[in-house]
Design a protein around this motif. Structure first.
Motif, PDB file in Angstrom:
ATOM      1  N   HIS A  24       5.122  13.215  -0.885  1.00  0.00           N
ATOM      2  CA  HIS A  24       3.716  13.442  -1.195  1.00  0.00           C
ATOM      3  C   HIS A  24       2.966  13.644   0.118  1.00  0.00           C
ATOM      4  N   ASP A  47       3.395  12.562   5.430  1.00  0.00           N
ATOM      5  CA  ASP A  47       3.914  12.579   4.062  1.00  0.00           C
ATOM      6  C   ASP A  47       4.733  11.324   3.825  1.00  0.00           C
ATOM      7  N   SER A  49       7.417   9.191   0.716  1.00  0.00           N
ATOM      8  CA  SER A  49       8.129   9.077  -0.555  1.00  0.00           C
ATOM      9  C   SER A  49       8.586   7.623  -0.666  1.00  0.00           C
ATOM     10  N   THR A 106      -0.953   7.264  -2.038  1.00  0.00           N
ATOM     11  CA  THR A 106      -1.280   8.676  -2.283  1.00  0.00           C
ATOM     12  C   THR A 106      -2.693   8.829  -2.828  1.00  0.00           C
TER      13      THR A 106
END
Length: 109
Positions: A24, A47, A49, A106
């Motif tokens: 993400h 990013d 995950s 996120t």
């Protein structure tokens, strides 16, 4: 010359992302990194995950280096640097991240 079967239809590019779970894109500037026997440094999460993350920081990392990633009010997460480039590093978490924490991270960015 294109093959007859592909001449009139668009051909999609090959899939380069072979990850088991998606990453993400985030932009979290409140992260810090703790490294053994070194001062903590600030970093940006680019990013993330459940299994790892990509960081941007003004530091030189070495592959295999163990670090702790701290983000805001969440507990520190242990990780291992698996690759590094200029001002960036890819890290694999020692233990998978709780999906609820991933969801909250996120949403924050």
């Amino acid at each position: 010359m294109a093959l007859k079967s592909t001449r009139y239809r668009k051909v999609e590019p090959a899939a380069l992302n072979r990850r088991a779970v998606p990453r993400h894109n985030v932009k979290i500037r409140r992260a810090s990194l703790n490294r053994p026997n070194k001062n903590a440094i600030s970093a940006d999460l680019v990013d993330i995950s459940v299994y790892g993350c990509r960081l941007e920081a003004d530091a030189v990392f070495s592959e295999g280096e163990e670090i702790q990633v701290n983000v805001a009010a969440f507990d520190a997460v242990k990780a291992i640097v698996v690759w590094q480039k200029v001002k960036q590093a890819g890290c694999r978490f020692t233990d998978a991240l709780d999906p609820e924490i991933l969801r909250r991270l996120t949403l924050v960015s």
